[in-house]
Design a protein around this motif. Structure first.
Motif, short mmCIF file in Angstrom:
data_model
loop_
_atom_site.label_atom_id
_atom_site.label_comp_id
_atom_site.label_asym_id
_atom_site.label_seq_id
_atom_site.Cartn_x
_atom_site.Cartn_y
_atom_site.Cartn_z
N MET A 276 -42.15 -129.86 -114.79
CA MET A 276 -41.16 -128.98 -115.39
C MET A 276 -39.99 -129.10 -114.37
SD MET A 276 -42.85 -125.39 -116.68
CE MET A 276 -43.83 -125.60 -118.00
N LEU A 277 -38.76 -128.77 -114.88
CA LEU A 277 -37.75 -128.83 -114.39
C LEU A 277 -37.59 -127.54 -113.43
CD1 LEU A 277 -34.93 -130.15 -116.97
CD2 LEU A 277 -36.18 -131.56 -115.08
N ASP A 278 -36.86 -127.47 -112.24
CA ASP A 278 -36.55 -126.45 -111.41
C ASP A 278 -35.94 -125.18 -112.30
OD1 ASP A 278 -37.13 -125.24 -108.95
OD2 ASP A 278 -34.90 -125.19 -108.61
N GLY A 279 -35.04 -125.43 -112.83
CA GLY A 279 -34.36 -124.54 -113.66
C GLY A 279 -35.39 -123.85 -114.70
N ASP A 280 -36.57 -124.21 -114.98
CA ASP A 280 -37.21 -123.55 -115.87
C ASP A 280 -37.99 -122.65 -115.28
OD1 ASP A 280 -39.11 -126.64 -117.33
OD2 ASP A 280 -37.29 -125.54 -117.86
N ARG A 281 -38.18 -122.42 -113.99
CA ARG A 281 -38.68 -121.07 -113.27
C ARG A 281 -37.65 -120.01 -113.45
NH1 ARG A 281 -38.24 -117.98 -109.08
NH2 ARG A 281 -40.12 -116.96 -108.36
N GLU A 282 -36.32 -120.17 -113.39
CA GLU A 282 -35.33 -119.30 -113.40
C GLU A 282 -35.22 -118.62 -114.85
OE1 GLU A 282 -35.25 -118.91 -109.76
OE2 GLU A 282 -33.99 -117.73 -110.88
N VAL A 283 -35.24 -119.57 -115.78
CA VAL A 283 -35.28 -119.14 -117.32
C VAL A 283 -36.63 -118.17 -117.55
CG1 VAL A 283 -35.51 -119.84 -119.57
CG2 VAL A 283 -34.13 -120.96 -117.98
N GLY A 284 -37.82 -118.67 -117.18
CA GLY A 284 -39.07 -118.14 -117.48
C GLY A 284 -39.10 -116.59 -116.62
N GLY B 265 -36.51 -115.19 -114.84
CA GLY B 265 -35.57 -114.31 -115.37
C GLY B 265 -35.66 -113.74 -116.69
N ALA B 266 -36.29 -114.27 -117.80
CA ALA B 266 -36.56 -113.75 -119.14
C ALA B 266 -37.62 -112.75 -118.97
CB ALA B 266 -37.02 -114.91 -119.95
N TYR B 267 -38.60 -112.83 -118.12
CA TYR B 267 -39.56 -111.75 -117.95
C TYR B 267 -38.89 -110.49 -117.40
CZ TYR B 267 -43.97 -109.54 -116.46
OH TYR B 267 -44.82 -108.70 -116.15
N ARG B 268 -37.97 -110.61 -116.30
CA ARG B 268 -37.38 -109.57 -115.75
C ARG B 268 -36.50 -109.02 -116.72
NH1 ARG B 268 -36.66 -112.69 -109.95
NH2 ARG B 268 -38.56 -111.62 -109.14
N ALA B 269 -35.81 -109.55 -117.47
CA ALA B 269 -34.92 -109.20 -118.45
C ALA B 269 -35.67 -108.55 -119.46
CB ALA B 269 -33.84 -110.37 -119.19
N ALA B 270 -36.60 -109.11 -119.90
CA ALA B 270 -37.73 -108.16 -120.99
C ALA B 270 -38.11 -106.90 -120.51
CB ALA B 270 -38.74 -109.20 -121.26
#
Length: 94
Positions: A1-9, A11-16
């Motif tokens: 996985m790309l390093d950016g996937d962590r921030e999306v995942g 970050g999405a969890y925190r935003a949710a």
């Protein structure tokens, strides 16, 4: 996985959490206190424990106030990872 996937995942969890978790939220894990603060504290500790964690959301299914979120968690590069299913009970925020 790309390093950016962590921030999306992550970050999405925190935003949710900020968007959908209410004060009446009861976590199924006895390690997490209830409510927004409990979810953030527990998840934050998990994210700190696994700084290379990637979360890839796969499916979200909703019917009424029931939601199922299927994600693929990989705690460290090179690991197979695991499927995680969250089944929160949600309600409209007033």
């Amino acid at each position: 996985m790309l390093d950016g996937d962590r921030e999306v995942g992550v970050g999405a969890y925190r935003a949710a959490v900020d968007t959908y978790v209410g004060s009446e939220y009861h976590r199924h894990s006895p390690r997490f206190p209830d409510g927004v603060a409990g979810v953030k504290a527990g998840a934050g500790a998990y994210f700190e424990q696994f700084p290379q964690l990637t979360i890839a959301p796969k499916r979200t299914i909703a019917e009424g106030d029931l939601v199922a979120v299927h994600s693929h968690y990989v705690e460290a590069p090179g690991e197979r990872g695991r499927a995680v299913i969250d089944l929160p009970l949600v309600s409209a925020r007033n």
